[in-house]
Design a protein around this motif. Structure first.
Motif, PDB file in Angstrom:
ATOM      1  N   GLY A 123       6.062  -4.889   1.153  1.00 30.50           N
ATOM      2  CA  GLY A 123       5.867  -4.814   2.595  1.00 30.50           C
ATOM      3  C   GLY A 123       6.225  -3.465   3.198  1.00 30.50           C
ATOM      4  N   THR A 124       7.278  -2.841   2.695  1.00 37.22           N
ATOM      5  CA  THR A 124       7.682  -1.546   3.252  1.00 37.22           C
ATOM      6  C   THR A 124       6.676  -0.448   2.952  1.00 37.22           C
ATOM      7  OG1 THR A 124       9.015  -1.168   1.265  1.00 37.22           O
ATOM      8  CG2 THR A 124      10.142  -2.066   3.187  1.00 37.22           C
ATOM      9  N   ARG A 125       5.770  -0.703   2.009  1.00 43.36           N
ATOM     10  CA  ARG A 125       4.769   0.300   1.652  1.00 43.36           C
ATOM     11  C   ARG A 125       3.384  -0.027   2.211  1.00 43.36           C
ATOM     12  NH1 ARG A 125       8.761  -0.015  -1.702  1.00 43.36           N
ATOM     13  NH2 ARG A 125       9.515   1.775  -2.884  1.00 43.36           N
ATOM     14  N   TRP A 134      -3.042   1.639  13.749  1.00 42.84           N
ATOM     15  CA  TRP A 134      -3.735   0.353  13.589  1.00 42.84           C
ATOM     16  C   TRP A 134      -3.421  -0.338  12.262  1.00 42.84           C
ATOM     17  CZ3 TRP A 134      -6.809   4.706  15.189  1.00 42.84           C
ATOM     18  CH2 TRP A 134      -6.911   4.796  16.581  1.00 42.84           C
ATOM     19  N   TYR A 135      -3.016   0.403  11.269  1.00 40.35           N
ATOM     20  CA  TYR A 135      -2.543  -0.174   9.999  1.00 40.35           C
ATOM     21  C   TYR A 135      -3.530  -1.208   9.426  1.00 40.35           C
ATOM     22  CZ  TYR A 135       1.735   2.020  11.651  1.00 40.35           C
ATOM     23  OH  TYR A 135       2.646   2.930  12.130  1.00 40.35           O
ATOM     24  N   VAL A 136      -4.762  -0.759   9.293  1.00 41.56           N
ATOM     25  CA  VAL A 136      -5.824  -1.670   8.850  1.00 41.56           C
ATOM     26  C   VAL A 136      -5.542  -2.199   7.442  1.00 41.56           C
ATOM     27  CG1 VAL A 136      -8.278  -1.851   8.295  1.00 41.56           C
ATOM     28  CG2 VAL A 136      -7.535  -0.577  10.328  1.00 41.56           C
ATOM     29  N   ARG A 137      -5.158  -1.322   6.538  1.00 48.85           N
ATOM     30  CA  ARG A 137      -4.911  -1.756   5.160  1.00 48.85           C
ATOM     31  C   ARG A 137      -3.774  -2.758   5.069  1.00 48.85           C
ATOM     32  NH1 ARG A 137      -4.362   3.381   1.348  1.00 48.85           N
ATOM     33  NH2 ARG A 137      -3.004   4.025   3.077  1.00 48.85           N
ATOM     34  N   GLY A 138      -2.698  -2.522   5.826  1.00 50.04           N
ATOM     35  CA  GLY A 138      -1.570  -3.440   5.803  1.00 50.04           C
ATOM     36  C   GLY A 138      -1.942  -4.815   6.322  1.00 50.04           C
TER      37      GLY A 138
END
Length: 206
Positions: A123-125, A134-138
């Motif tokens: 999660g931290t990565r 927006w952090y689409v990949r996360g």
């Protein structure tokens, strides 16, 4: 989402308050229905859809007005959070439901905690600063893993249904003494007697 620190903190509280209420309602409903998997699958899918909506909104950010983008992403935080925490609650409860022995319950909790604590390693990565804001990949990764939760819950449900049918078939064909008590988990009988007898003909909670 563009809020200053004070407003961001204020807006972070409502999703968790809603999640708290949803977890309690889900626990009550699943206890009344004496089943876990339908609620677990439903919450996992709802959470997955919400994470996916956040990811898609971020991906198409240039084609959506800023106000609409913020609205969609913030609203989706509610089902994402509520579904996630409800799923965790149901996973822990379901694991304990289907273990009669106290040692089994303790081992189940220990294993779940060990696995659960591996989450922060990933999660931290998932949300590097380079992916902001927006952090689409996360978000897409969270959506994928909630789908995995739903699939695993469905597989476990099918396996437990097969075990329950096997027990029922044994009784129908007379291989089990019909006069013998059959133990139902989740508060269905004399657990102490069952543990001492070593009888493993369980009716699993699904």
């Amino acid at each position: 989402m563009g809020y200053d620190s004070l407003h961001a903190q204020a807006r972070s509280a409502p999703p968790y308050l809603v999640a708290f209420v949803v977890v309690l309602l889900t626990a009550y409903a699943s206890d009344r229905a004496r089943t876990r998997s339908p609620y677990l699958i439903a919450h996992a899918l709802i959470s997955s859809a919400a994470y996916l909506a956040i990811a898609i909104t971020g991906h198409f950010q240039d084609h959506i007005s800023p106000g609409l983008s913020i609205f969609i992403r913030y609203v989706c935080v509610f089902p994402a959070t509520a579904g996630f925490f409800s799923a965790i609650t149901l996973i822990i409860t379901w694991s304990m439901d289907n273990r009669v022995e106290k040692e089994g319950k303790g081992a189940s909790i220990a294993i779940l905690n060990v696995i659960g604590q591996c989450g922060p390693l990933l999660g931290t990565r998932l949300y590097p600063e380079s992916d902001g804001p927006w952090y689409v990949r996360g978000m897409a990764t969270c959506s994928f893993f909630m789908i995995v939760v739903a699939i695993l819950a469905l597989v476990l449900r099918i396996l437990l249904q097969r075990e329950n049918r096997a027990v029922a078939n044994d009784e129908d064909h007379g291989t089990v003494d019909p006069g013998e008590e059959r133990e139902e988990l989740m508060g269905g009988g004399r657990r102490d007697d069952f543990e001492r007898s070593g009888d493993q003909r369980l009716v699993y909670i699904i």
